[in-house]
Design an enzyme around this catalytic site. Sequence first.
Site, short mmCIF file in Angstrom:
data_model
loop_
_atom_site.label_atom_id
_atom_site.label_comp_id
_atom_site.label_asym_id
_atom_site.label_seq_id
_atom_site.Cartn_x
_atom_site.Cartn_y
_atom_site.Cartn_z
N VAL A 11 13.94 19.50 -5.38
CA VAL A 11 13.15 20.74 -5.46
C VAL A 11 12.79 21.28 -4.09
O VAL A 11 12.98 22.47 -3.81
CB VAL A 11 11.88 20.49 -6.30
N ASN A 31 24.68 17.85 -0.64
CA ASN A 31 23.96 16.87 -1.45
C ASN A 31 24.96 15.85 -1.97
O ASN A 31 26.16 16.13 -2.10
CB ASN A 31 23.27 17.58 -2.63
N ASN A 103 8.38 12.78 4.07
CA ASN A 103 7.15 12.04 4.37
C ASN A 103 7.55 10.65 4.85
O ASN A 103 7.70 9.73 4.06
CB ASN A 103 6.26 11.93 3.13
N SER A 129 4.41 20.65 4.29
CA SER A 129 3.42 20.64 3.22
C SER A 129 3.37 21.99 2.53
O SER A 129 3.48 23.03 3.17
CB SER A 129 2.03 20.30 3.76
N LYS A 183 1.29 14.94 9.66
CA LYS A 183 1.50 15.16 8.22
C LYS A 183 0.91 14.02 7.40
O LYS A 183 0.33 14.23 6.33
CB LYS A 183 3.00 15.30 7.93
N HIS A 186 -2.75 14.60 7.32
CA HIS A 186 -2.95 15.74 6.42
C HIS A 186 -3.05 15.23 4.98
O HIS A 186 -3.95 15.60 4.22
CB HIS A 186 -1.79 16.73 6.56
N ASN A 187 -2.13 14.35 4.60
CA ASN A 187 -2.13 13.82 3.24
C ASN A 187 -3.34 12.93 2.98
O ASN A 187 -3.87 12.90 1.87
CB ASN A 187 -0.84 13.04 2.97
N GLU A 190 -6.10 15.15 2.31
CA GLU A 190 -5.84 15.66 0.95
C GLU A 190 -6.36 14.68 -0.11
O GLU A 190 -6.98 15.08 -1.10
CB GLU A 190 -4.34 15.88 0.80
N LYS A 262 2.16 8.08 -3.42
CA LYS A 262 3.47 7.79 -2.82
C LYS A 262 3.38 7.07 -1.48
O LYS A 262 4.39 6.83 -0.85
CB LYS A 262 4.27 9.08 -2.67
N ARG A 447 -21.95 -13.43 14.49
CA ARG A 447 -20.62 -13.79 15.00
C ARG A 447 -20.73 -14.76 16.17
O ARG A 447 -19.92 -15.68 16.31
CB ARG A 447 -19.86 -12.52 15.42
#
Length: 489
Positions: A11, A31, A103, A129, A183, A186-187, A190, A262, A447
């Site tokens: 797509v 393709n 991605n 995107s 990117k 960005h995700n 999102e 994903k 610690r």
Amino acid sequence: SCDVGLWGLAVMGQNFALNMASHDFKVVVGNRSPSKVDLTVARAKEEGELPIVGSTGYEDFISKLQTPRKIILLVMAGKPVDDTIAALAVHLEPGDLIVDGGNEWYPNSLRRAEELEKRGILFMGMGISGGEEGARNGPSLMPGGKRKAYDLMEPILVKCAAQVSDGACTGYLGPIGAGNYVKMVHNGIEYGDMQLIAEVYDCLKKIVGMNNVDMSRQFARWNDGDLSSYLIEITAKILAKEDDVTGTGYVIDYILDKTGMKGTGRWTVQEAAEQSVAAPTITASLDARYISGRKDERVAASQILTGPKEVPSVSKPQIIEDLGKALYCAKVCSYAQGLGIIKAASDANDWDVDLSQCAKMWKGGCIIRAKLLDKIQAALANDAGLMNLMVDPGFAAELNAGQLAWRRIVTLCIASGIACPSMSASLSYFDSYRREELPANLTQAQRDFFGGHTYERTDREGPHHCAWTKTHKGIGNLNERSAGEQSRL
């Protein structure tokens, strides 16, 4: 001869090929399955005799490109990209360019660029995107690679990217890896944004008691104000969509409450840890997806574990007003965390990423496009060294003013037994960042007690160690002992 080639006609590939052709670039497409080549060529004809030509295989695809050849790959990340590059590279010449638009985990782009450089072939990783619609009509394009590679692609990218008032939603981000990284983050933003919206939806539904139509109208009202964004806009549309299968009720009520993913959100959280940057809003959104996936366990637990018997009685109009303010404040935190991750990685890798340019790229075409990004871009352009978005004078004033509404919502959710992981994580982030002193001194003391990890004192320089009990012994050279963690921070 064609201006550019695009290999991979799912797509996104089909639509981006049509986008380039719509801007008068002649495109050759390829393709693995010939049927998708035929479909894309047919679509080009139907959509106005657009200049797209098909190919029968890798060699035929390459032969139809003018030199230096420019090839965009839109195939599944990972091994399919490596396989496609290997099949194309044998037909390429020095100076040709391959652009991976998927991605991809940025170290893979670093590796591929290094391998192709030995053959004189340029390589660029470019985040895209905007989904199907953005790919066709103008996405956000986030390229990273050698400047020479970007210059070859710039005329195409600038014309085909989304356009906003101050230009195209693209630009040179930096060396190889920078585009994939921006990117990826960005995700991650999102993920955080979507979870925050889901939590507001949950409050409106479970606490306020609104139906789908009323919730849709409320999100539409928010979309007319400071919360205006693509995700708020589509939320209003989603909630109002009547079921197209049964004809009864609304689609949203038939969707199983399990969220897929994903990998880019997980990568963002991993990178936040790697860069020692706190990203609790994004991390909480990822955890929420993991918990959503355990549907069977949640069904069983619902019969065993209980929530509060009594819930607070609060004015519903007040809750709705507070939700809008809380959502805005939390969104600012999500962007602040994402930009902090990019800045840390840019500094570590000498990418010199311009954060204000990132904000500009995200203003149109992409999933996180929002009115808020105008303010973010202005804040970062005004102060390139801004240590955190929250301390920009404009955002600081808004967060300070909105915090009571934000606190009321988180408190109400907790008291009502409604989970708000990203909303509450955002507030904790705000509260932790604004405090001059945190209880971390006790953690560091622990610690040192059990591991001799040393600590810094407030009244003198250097690492220190305390003999906390009679059984504690000396630990030797304190500088050597503390060197490891000092280098990490």
